[in-house]
Design an enzyme around this catalytic site. Structure first.
Site, PDB file in Angstrom:
ATOM      1  N   HIS A 122       5.321  -6.763  -0.073  1.00 62.74           N
ATOM      2  CA  HIS A 122       5.082  -8.750  -0.986  1.00 62.74           C
ATOM      3  C   HIS A 122       5.653  -8.875  -2.243  1.00 62.74           C
ATOM      4  CE1 HIS A 122       1.557 -10.019   2.415  1.00 62.74           C
ATOM      5  NE2 HIS A 122       1.847  -8.052   2.073  1.00 62.74           N
TER       6      HIS A 122
ATOM      7  N   ASP B 272       0.549  -0.927  -0.068  1.00 62.10           N
ATOM      8  CA  ASP B 272       0.120   0.295   0.001  1.00 62.10           C
ATOM      9  C   ASP B 272       0.883   1.458  -0.660  1.00 62.10           C
ATOM     10  OD1 ASP B 272      -2.178  -1.949   0.204  1.00 62.10           O
ATOM     11  OD2 ASP B 272      -3.112  -0.769   2.507  1.00 62.10           O
TER      12      ASP B 272
ATOM     13  N   SER C   7       7.918   4.636   5.083  1.00 57.08           N
ATOM     14  CA  SER C   7       9.010   3.958   4.692  1.00 57.08           C
ATOM     15  C   SER C   7       9.403   3.927   3.140  1.00 57.08           C
ATOM     16  CB  SER C   7       8.738   2.930   5.380  1.00 57.08           C
ATOM     17  OG  SER C   7       8.900   2.506   6.709  1.00 57.08           O
TER      18      SER C   7
END
Length: 297
Positions: free
Chosen positions: A169, A113, A256
């Site tokens: 991921h 996301d 991040s």
């Protein structure tokens, strides 16, 4: 004020920034910049705050953070009252159906996301950080040999702000090499910082690995820490078979960045993302959603 493109509404949204006034002071004023260089960018500053966020005393921050940033807790795997500390909440897992993954082997999905910018036909010595600032891939991963075959390829930069789901991921089936750690500073990766500090990505703490994707060639994964990010945690098993959408790891507290590098003629990024990047806007994406396709001649 940070604006980003919302693919679903086709409108531009204003991002609500955690610590907005603080960031503007730190990165835009002479006194703030001195404070940044002396204290804020140092490992000890982020480490101490990270340690606090792992204590039971930080739990009281969770409810106000959810309310202030309107976080949808219906997606979360557990109730917020069951978290032991703020870091547990920050690195939360989601319900299995919260992020549908497009399993078509030709479809490139987002690994996180976040807010995405995409650059095609990259010059490895002049990769765009933000308008006016560039950096070298060799400097980013501290390796002079690996980057050569990625010249004229594609670079995808995913910025995760503190309100985002903070697990990253895999974009495809394949195998991933062991990760390498590079020590560094802890500058913010917010656009306010990127506009004022050159080579932020090459200065910050980071980890990188090569993912041997079945459908998109070799991909360099780079995870970059930032101010108050206590740790980058890798959870995958190196050199083992990996499924599309499988978790690679997660960040503890703080904004991040994840950067992916692809070889030439391996992917075609969706047009709306490329168009928004050229206009100077990031595009909001969710983990598992389509952001491109396998390259076809």
């Amino acid at each position: 004020m940070i604006r980003y493109f919302n693919r679903r509404t086709k409108n531009y949204n204003i991002e609500k920034v955690a610590g907005d006034a603080y960031l503007k002071w730190i990165y835009s004023s002479p006194l703030g910049m001195k404070f940044l260089e002396i204290i804020v960018k140092k490992k000890i500053f982020s480490k101490l705050y990270g340690l606090f966020c792992s204590t039971k005393y930080s739990k009281r921050k969770i409810r106000s953070f959810i309310d202030d940033f309107n976080i949808d807790m219906s997606e979360c795997a557990i109730d917020y009252n069951d978290f032991n500390c703020f870091n547990d909440f920050f690195s939360r897992s989601l319900k299995k159906n919260a992020r549908p993954i497009n399993m078509n082997k030709k479809i490139l999905i987002s690994p996180v996301d976040g807010r995405l910018t995409a650059y095609e036909h990259i010059n490895l010595n002049k990769i765009v950080q933000i308008k006016g600032f560039t950096y070298s891939l060799c400097d980013l991963i501290n390796n002079n040999k690996t980057p050569v075959k990625f010249n004229n390829g594609t670079c995808l930069i995913f910025r995760l702000c503190p309100t985002d789901y903070h697990r990253f991921h895999f974009i495809d089936w394949g195998k991933c090499e062991s990760y390498k750690k590079i020590k560094g500073d802890y500058y913010s990766v917010n656009p306010i910082s990127l506009e004022n500090i050159s080579n932020v990505f090459c200065k910050n703490k980071r980890e990188w690995s090569i993912f041997h994707s079945n459908n998109f060639g070799d991909v360099i994964y780079v995870e970059i820490g930032a101010t108050c990010v206590g740790s980058i945690i890798q959870t995958y098993c190196p050199k083992k078979d990996i499924s599309k959408g499988a978790e690679k790891g997660y960040f503890k507290f703080g904004g991040s960045t994840v950067i992916l590098f692809f070889e030439k003629n391996k992917i075609t990024v969706d047009k709306d993302i490329i168009e928004q990047t050229k206009k100077g806007y990031e595009t909001r994406v969710l983990m598992g959603e389509k952001i491109g396709i396998q390259y076809e001649n």
